[in-house]
Design an enzyme around this catalytic site. Structure first.
Site, short mmCIF file in Angstrom:
data_model
loop_
_atom_site.label_atom_id
_atom_site.label_comp_id
_atom_site.label_asym_id
_atom_site.label_seq_id
_atom_site.Cartn_x
_atom_site.Cartn_y
_atom_site.Cartn_z
N ASP A 123 0.84 -1.20 0.00
CA ASP A 123 0.00 0.00 0.00
C ASP A 123 0.87 1.25 0.00
O ASP A 123 1.97 1.26 0.56
CB ASP A 123 -0.92 0.02 1.23
CG ASP A 123 -2.16 -0.82 1.04
OD1 ASP A 123 -2.53 -1.10 -0.10
OD2 ASP A 123 -2.76 -1.21 2.06
N ARG A 179 -2.08 -1.07 -8.24
CA ARG A 179 -3.42 -0.61 -7.94
C ARG A 179 -3.43 0.91 -8.08
O ARG A 179 -2.66 1.60 -7.43
CB ARG A 179 -3.83 -0.98 -6.51
CG ARG A 179 -5.23 -0.43 -6.12
CD ARG A 179 -5.46 -0.45 -4.62
NE ARG A 179 -5.49 -1.80 -4.12
CZ ARG A 179 -5.11 -2.15 -2.89
NH1 ARG A 179 -4.62 -1.25 -2.06
NH2 ARG A 179 -5.17 -3.41 -2.51
#
Length: 303
Positions: A123, A179
């Protein structure tokens, strides 16, 4: 305006009240709760990425505990037959305390997932973490080229340049896997685009760059305009359906999610769980104050 004021005040209220919001957007506190949520999503043709909640720890003892919890999660999830992968936040492993210790803990987690032929997503956190997280990703990608991906945030001014700078890691046989999301941390205007329309333009610009260069994107959005824009780019570049996926947060925009799945596109849902749900919940609320309305309705209906 009222929703935004309540959203700002909510972190000061009792956790029991905040849970009225949280219970729709978090699988629960335990790994068993996460497995139940993942099985339900899998049964509806949806893949998952599981995240144990927590970030910005204070000491490395916490980092070790978080490492151990992820190692156990991976074993349980794989033995349960879940169709999904895993997401980790580097500050949960001491990124801002000891970058080498953080790398070591996350490397162990990636190695564990790779042993099952699975995948870890790194992330991206606030702007102060970006360079450290890019370096962390580079090191892991070199050792585990098939088993690690990254999050990039369209609202940061630097993101397209970062994408271009990472292309030395990309090959057609082992494509980069990113992502792409809008970004949720509060950043100043000299670092991040502030207006919704600006962010959307750059989201689609970043996505087009990925399609042009064969990068595998996880198109992470609940914005109908961005979904439609992504579908236009998919048609323009004739992207095979196994070379991209859509991604959404657990509990968010279920109707839009359903239409994407029914149209035959791969969908992956981010499934967060764990004891540290409060910070995640209040951040989600600040990102989308309109959710306050649903909280109030839940409170009234529960009486």
């Amino acid at each position: 305006m009222i929703n935004r004021l309540i959203a700002t005040a909510l972190p000061l209220l009792p956790k029991r009240f905040v849970w009225l919001f949280s219970r729709a957007y978090i699988a629960g506190e335990s790994v068993n709760d996460a497995m139940t949520a993942c099985r339900s999503l899998n049964a509806n043709g949806i893949k998952t990425t599981i995240d144990i909640l927590g970030e910005f720890i204070q000491n490395l003892d916490e980092a070790k505990k978080n490492r151990d919890e992820y190692m156990a999660l991976i074993d349980i999830s794989q033995l349960s037959g879940i169709d999904g992968n895993y997401s980790v936040k580097p500050t949960m492993f001491g990124l801002l305390i000891d970058t080498e210790a953080c790398f070591g803990y996350i490397r162990e987690i990636v190695s564990k997932a790779a042993g099952y032929g699975n995948f870890i997503r790194i992330d991206m956190e606030d702007s102060g973490c970006v360079d450290l997280e890019l370096d962390l990703f580079r090191r892991l990608k070199a050792e585990f080229p098939e088993n690690v991906g990254l999050v990039v945030q369209a609202y940061l001014h630097r993101t397209l340049d970062d994408l271009k700078g990472l292309m030395d890691l990309h090959t057609p046989a082992l494509p980069l896997n990113f992502r792409l999301c809008k970004g949720i941390y509060t950043e100043p205007a000299h670092i991040a685009f502030q207006r919704h329309d600006e962010i959307n333009v750059h989201f689609l610009e970043d996505l087009e760059f990925m399609f042009q260069n064969g990068v595998y994107p996880g198109i992470a959005t609940h914005d109908r305009a961005l979904v439609d824009g992504a579908l236009r780019l998919i048609d323009r570049y004739d992207v095979p359906r196994n070379r991209y996926e859509f991604q959404m947060l657990y509990g968010v925009a279920p109707e839009l999610r359903r239409t994407i799945v029914e149209a035959g596109h791969t969908m992956r849902v981010y499934v967060p769980y764990g004891r540290h749900w409060f910070g995640y919940s209040t951040r989600r609320l600040k990102e989308n104050p309109k959710i306050v309305t649903s909280i109030i309705k839940s409170l009234l209906l529960s009486r």
